[in-house]
Write a protein that holds these residues in place. Structure first.
Motif, mmCIF file in Angstrom:
data_model
loop_
_atom_site.group_PDB
_atom_site.id
_atom_site.type_symbol
_atom_site.label_atom_id
_atom_site.label_comp_id
_atom_site.label_asym_id
_atom_site.label_seq_id
_atom_site.Cartn_x
_atom_site.Cartn_y
_atom_site.Cartn_z
ATOM 1 N N ARG A 22 -60.119 -102.855 10.439
ATOM 2 C CA ARG A 22 -59.709 -104.254 10.265
ATOM 3 C C ARG A 22 -59.654 -104.979 11.612
ATOM 4 O O ARG A 22 -59.930 -106.176 11.689
ATOM 5 C CB ARG A 22 -58.364 -104.304 9.532
ATOM 6 C CG ARG A 22 -58.539 -104.045 8.036
ATOM 7 C CD ARG A 22 -57.226 -103.885 7.342
ATOM 8 N NE ARG A 22 -56.515 -102.703 7.799
ATOM 9 C CZ ARG A 22 -55.324 -102.339 7.367
ATOM 10 N NH1 ARG A 22 -54.708 -103.066 6.455
ATOM 11 N NH2 ARG A 22 -54.746 -101.237 7.824
ATOM 12 N N ARG A 74 -64.236 -87.458 5.814
ATOM 13 C CA ARG A 74 -63.046 -88.306 5.693
ATOM 14 C C ARG A 74 -62.204 -87.636 4.638
ATOM 15 O O ARG A 74 -62.646 -87.459 3.499
ATOM 16 C CB ARG A 74 -63.551 -89.669 5.223
ATOM 17 C CG ARG A 74 -62.565 -90.757 5.214
ATOM 18 C CD ARG A 74 -63.296 -92.061 4.877
ATOM 19 N NE ARG A 74 -62.462 -93.162 5.221
ATOM 20 C CZ ARG A 74 -62.316 -93.603 6.456
ATOM 21 N NH1 ARG A 74 -62.977 -93.047 7.453
ATOM 22 N NH2 ARG A 74 -61.503 -94.607 6.701
ATOM 23 N N GLN A 109 -56.835 -92.790 12.496
ATOM 24 C CA GLN A 109 -57.100 -93.941 11.625
ATOM 25 C C GLN A 109 -55.795 -94.416 11.032
ATOM 26 O O GLN A 109 -54.828 -93.660 10.939
ATOM 27 C CB GLN A 109 -58.068 -93.447 10.533
ATOM 28 C CG GLN A 109 -58.440 -94.419 9.499
ATOM 29 C CD GLN A 109 -57.499 -94.390 8.309
ATOM 30 O OE1 GLN A 109 -56.453 -93.771 8.314
ATOM 31 N NE2 GLN A 109 -57.871 -95.117 7.290
ATOM 32 N N CYS A 162 -59.710 -109.387 3.555
ATOM 33 C CA CYS A 162 -60.571 -108.217 3.806
ATOM 34 C C CYS A 162 -60.525 -107.237 2.652
ATOM 35 O O CYS A 162 -61.248 -106.252 2.658
ATOM 36 C CB CYS A 162 -60.238 -107.555 5.142
ATOM 37 S SG CYS A 162 -58.585 -106.875 5.241
ATOM 38 N N PRO A 199 -65.782 -96.856 7.472
ATOM 39 C CA PRO A 199 -66.496 -97.237 6.242
ATOM 40 C C PRO A 199 -65.629 -98.130 5.374
ATOM 41 O O PRO A 199 -64.448 -97.868 5.201
ATOM 42 C CB PRO A 199 -66.708 -95.889 5.545
ATOM 43 C CG PRO A 199 -65.569 -95.043 6.021
ATOM 44 C CD PRO A 199 -65.276 -95.484 7.427
ATOM 45 N N SER A 238 -54.269 -98.514 10.320
ATOM 46 C CA SER A 238 -53.619 -99.686 10.930
ATOM 47 C C SER A 238 -53.543 -99.551 12.445
ATOM 48 O O SER A 238 -52.547 -99.921 13.061
ATOM 49 C CB SER A 238 -52.213 -99.904 10.356
ATOM 50 O OG SER A 238 -52.277 -100.220 8.993
HETATM 51 C C1 FMN Z 1 -62.431 -104.381 3.079
HETATM 52 C C2 FMN Z 1 -62.059 -102.940 3.142
HETATM 53 C C3 FMN Z 1 -62.662 -102.086 2.258
HETATM 54 C C4 FMN Z 1 -62.422 -100.724 2.326
HETATM 55 N N1 FMN Z 1 -63.117 -99.901 1.527
HETATM 56 C C5 FMN Z 1 -63.053 -98.576 1.731
HETATM 57 C C6 FMN Z 1 -63.888 -97.692 1.020
HETATM 58 O O1 FMN Z 1 -64.699 -98.124 0.205
HETATM 59 N N2 FMN Z 1 -63.788 -96.370 1.264
HETATM 60 C C7 FMN Z 1 -62.899 -95.879 2.193
HETATM 61 O O2 FMN Z 1 -62.828 -94.673 2.397
HETATM 62 N N3 FMN Z 1 -62.080 -96.694 2.857
HETATM 63 C C8 FMN Z 1 -62.151 -98.020 2.663
HETATM 64 N N4 FMN Z 1 -61.345 -98.846 3.379
HETATM 65 C C9 FMN Z 1 -60.411 -98.269 4.298
HETATM 66 C C10 FMN Z 1 -60.989 -98.244 5.692
HETATM 67 O O3 FMN Z 1 -62.024 -97.356 5.811
HETATM 68 C C11 FMN Z 1 -59.889 -97.838 6.644
HETATM 69 O O4 FMN Z 1 -59.481 -96.547 6.305
HETATM 70 C C12 FMN Z 1 -58.720 -98.765 6.527
HETATM 71 O O5 FMN Z 1 -59.152 -100.083 6.685
HETATM 72 C C13 FMN Z 1 -57.640 -98.433 7.535
HETATM 73 O O6 FMN Z 1 -58.122 -98.532 8.801
HETATM 74 P P1 FMN Z 1 -57.815 -99.827 9.676
HETATM 75 O O7 FMN Z 1 -56.345 -99.933 9.686
HETATM 76 O O8 FMN Z 1 -58.435 -99.513 10.997
HETATM 77 O O9 FMN Z 1 -58.443 -100.967 9.012
HETATM 78 C C14 FMN Z 1 -61.518 -100.209 3.283
HETATM 79 C C15 FMN Z 1 -60.885 -101.090 4.148
HETATM 80 C C16 FMN Z 1 -61.140 -102.435 4.094
HETATM 81 C C17 FMN Z 1 -60.430 -103.355 5.053
#
Ligand code: FMN
Length: 648
Positions: free
Chosen positions: A297, A196, A272, A327, A4, A274
């Motif tokens: 991402r 979460r 989860q 992002c 999300p 990075s």
């Molecule tokens: C553009 C963007 C917006 C995000 N907004 C939220 C959010 O509103 N709520 C949330 O729980 N996590 C949010 N996240 C975190 C992501 O859910 C995720 O935990 C985070 O990107 C780390 O995972 P990744 O390394 O696979 O990207 C956001 C991440 C990105 C990149």
């Protein structure tokens, strides 16, 4: 899983056409589970302008579910309430919180929730969950992560209540979970309920630690939970949930392992944080550390990551370089989510798909025969232009003055924590070679060659140093930030010291060069006209961490000051407000100031051919890639306006 995240794609608090296209692209690209951007369960929550609201989301959930189901993915609706971390700017009401603890970022004091408010929100979670399932979603994910009322109730940082919701801080989450489970089961038995949960608030004095999280999880999992996604962060570490490349990938692994130990059979653990490399994702699954892996991402950077893995084309995955440059959408510009390497992300309804052209290539070739395209410059703009032009069937030659490709991306990748940027340059080069681009390096293009070329020419010649804004005494040692970054790795001996870095921009370059020199043992003074060093890093989430790193490395932060002169005695700086001048001891001055377009050849050749990226106006990798791609796609639409047609 595609986790999300806030996209800014909503309109009037409803999920939009853009959301449908955004999620469909990931589902058709191989994501198994799509978690839709969180919707507020109640209108007492309006945390950012374009935050979806559950009461307005049913139609969007339904369209997203149909679209993604057609592509074979499950769809989960994220639901939450930001509580005291919300904003009163939009609904102009007091915020809700467990207790009257001011938010660390906004300093706003929320109203402590009364028993009737608690009841209202518990049923709001239940009815929003029921609505999501009724709209066709396969499940819901409740947000107890960084920006959430659920976490605020679970945390000793924000829950100071002395009622039953304070004596047992998990009680609110328990009530919400129970009500949610009941509500979704009522609509469809077997609907998925996920949670979460921040299992490390990075505030151990009163916040949830991984040890506490095991107790918290034990008391929640029995209530009909299907999966748990372990995240970290709180109001004290907002950038920690999705840090940039300064933090090791897979940083939540330790917490996830601790929590997994208390998860009963049948409750899936989602890893989860990075996770951007397929190898790490695979390791987590194969080792049994996790049942599912969230790659958010990574799939913003490459929407077809899943399919590429499934077909063994892992080398073709466009890498997420953990730059956080485009992002992150919570900034004053209110931008749409996108990616420096994949500018179509977030713009699926308006930008064409080069990958679709890639598939067509070879089968159809170029309808009008192969055009010979000359791309001048092998930085990100030139590489993307050449890659896409070749992909749509043109015969492409790319000429680069340097011995290597990648331009400023390679240079920027030399700064500490930005090394992953090199993977993007590698990928662009690999894809160009794969697509059959003829590449010549170490070649300075002449006007004769331009005159002789039959076919389109695109100028991607990048930038050159800008006008110097301070005086330099002749003989004083001056270098540009790019020169220092480019040289640093090749030089074995320690850098000159002391050094003054002049950074009128406040982006990653000035900070990166200061950090690099300090890491290699130089005494560094970083001079900025701003109140805070690295001001622009607020957009990527690196502002506070960068200031911490610089100070830990002993960099002298000279704020609100302008560099006037550099000479044999050092650098003269003037305080912007008091006018006080002082001399900083330095043997080298590094200019991290503005650049100018390198458009000499373009002008000399008549200023008529297309030019893109920094050669137009020096900006970031994002604009370079976006414009390189657009020009390449427009070459296939000769006679068109130059703007590629919208894709379906
Ligand atoms: C553009 C963007 C917006 C995000 N907004 C939220 C959010 O509103 N709520 C949330 O729980 N996590 C949010 N996240 C975190 C992501 O859910 C995720 O935990 C985070 O990107 C780390 O995972 P990744 O390394 O696979 O990207 C956001 C991440 C990105 C990149």
């Amino acid at each position: 899983m595609f986790g999300p995240h806030e996209t800014n794609l909503a309109t009037r608090r409803a999920l939009s056409d853009r959301h449908v296209a955004y999620y469909r692209a990931r589902a058709s690209g191989g994501a198994g589970v799509i978690v839709v951007e969180e919707a507020s369960v109640d209108d007492s929550d309006w945390p950012y302008e374009r935050a979806p609201l559950a009461a307005h989301a049913a139609e969007g959930w339904s369209r997203i579910s149909s679209a993604c189901r057609e592509e074979g993915a499950l769809v989960i609706a994220a639901l939450g309430h930001a509580g005291g971390q919300g904003s009163s700017a939009y609904h102009q009401r007091a915020l809700f919180g467990p207790s009257r603890v001011p938010d660390v970022e906004t300093r706003e004091v929320p109203a402590a929730m009364e028993p009737e408010d608690v009841e209202k929100l518990v049923s709001a979670f239940a009815s929003a969950s029921a609505a999501a399932i009724a709209a066709g979603c396969d499940g819901v994910e409740l947000n107890g992560g960084q920006h959430s009322l659920l976490r605020q109730f679970c945390s000793g940082l924000t829950n100071l209540r002395d009622d039953e919701l304070g004596r047992d801080r998990a009680e609110f989450a328990r009530r919400v979970l129970l009500a949610t489970r009941g509500a979704v089961d009522h609509v469809a038995s077997g609907a998925i309920v996920g949670l979460r949960l921040s299992c490390d608030e990075l505030a151990p004095w009163a916040g949830i630690t991984p040890q506490d999280a095991t107790g918290l999880v034990t008391s929640l999992v029995q209530l009909g939970l299907d999966y748990l996604c372990v995240v970290r962060g709180s109001a004290f570490g907002t950038s920690a949930t999705r840090p940039d490349g300064h933090v090791e990938p897979g940083f939540n692994r330790g917490s996830a392992t601790m929590v997994r130990a208390v998860l009963p059979q049948g409750v899936a653990l989602v890893a989860q944080g990075s996770i951007v490399d397929v190898a790490l994702a695979e390791e987590l699954i194969v080792s049994g550390e996790a049942d599912l892996v969230e790659m958010t991402r990574a799939q913003i950077a490459d929407p077809v990551l899943g399919k590429k893995v499934a077909s063994g084309a892992v080398d073709h995955i466009r890498p997420c370089v953990l730059c956080n440059q485009t992002c992150r959408v919570r900034d004053v510009r209110n931008p749409l989510v996108t990616c420096i390497g994949e500018p179509r992300s977030g713009h699926e309804t308006s930008e064409e798909i080069p990958e679709r052209a890639l598939v067509a290539r070879g089968k159809a070739g170029s309808p009008g025969g192969r055009t010979s395209v000359l791309v001048i410059g092998g930085g990100p703009a030139g590489l993307e232009c050449a890659r896409v032009a070749a992909a749509v069937g043109h015969q492409v030659t790319l000429l680069e003055r340097d011995q290597s490709l990648g331009g400023m991306v390679r240079v920027a990748a030399r700064a500490p924590g930005r090394e992953r940027l090199g993977a993007l340059a590698d990928w662009l080069e690999y894809e160009c070679r794969h697509a059959g681009v003829r590449i010549v390096t170490g070649h300075e293009v002449t006007l004769e060659e331009i005159d002789d070329h039959e076919g389109p020419i695109v100028h991607c010649t990048g930038s050159r140093p800008g006008r110097r804004t301070f005086e330099v005494t002749s003989g004083a040692a001056i270098a540009t930030a790019a020169e220092v970054l480019a040289a640093e790795r090749r030089v074995a001996e320690p850098p000159p010291s002391p050094v003054v870095v002049w950074d009128p921009i406040g982006g990653p370059v000035g900070v990166g060069v200061a950090e690099l020199l300090a890491t290699h043992g130089a005494a560094v003074a970083l001079v900025t006209p701003d109140h805070v060093v690295g001001e622009q890093l607020a957009r990527t989430g690196d502002l506070a961490p960068a200031n911490v790193r610089l100070q830990q490395r002993g960099v002298d932060l000279v704020r609100r000051s302008v560099l006037l002169q550099f000479g044999p005695l050092g650098a003269t700086v003037e305080h912007r407000y008091s006018g006080e001048r002082r001399l900083l001891d330095a043997v080298l001055c590094v200019d991290a100031g503005y650049l100018l377009p390198e458009d000499t050849l373009w002008r000399a050749s008549g200023a008529r051919q297309p030019r893109v990226g920094d050669a137009v106006a020096p900006r970031t990798i994002h604009e370079a890639i976006l414009e390189g791609r657009r020009v390449a796609l427009a070459l296939g639409h000769e006679g068109s306006s130059g703007v590629p047609a919208a894709s379906p």
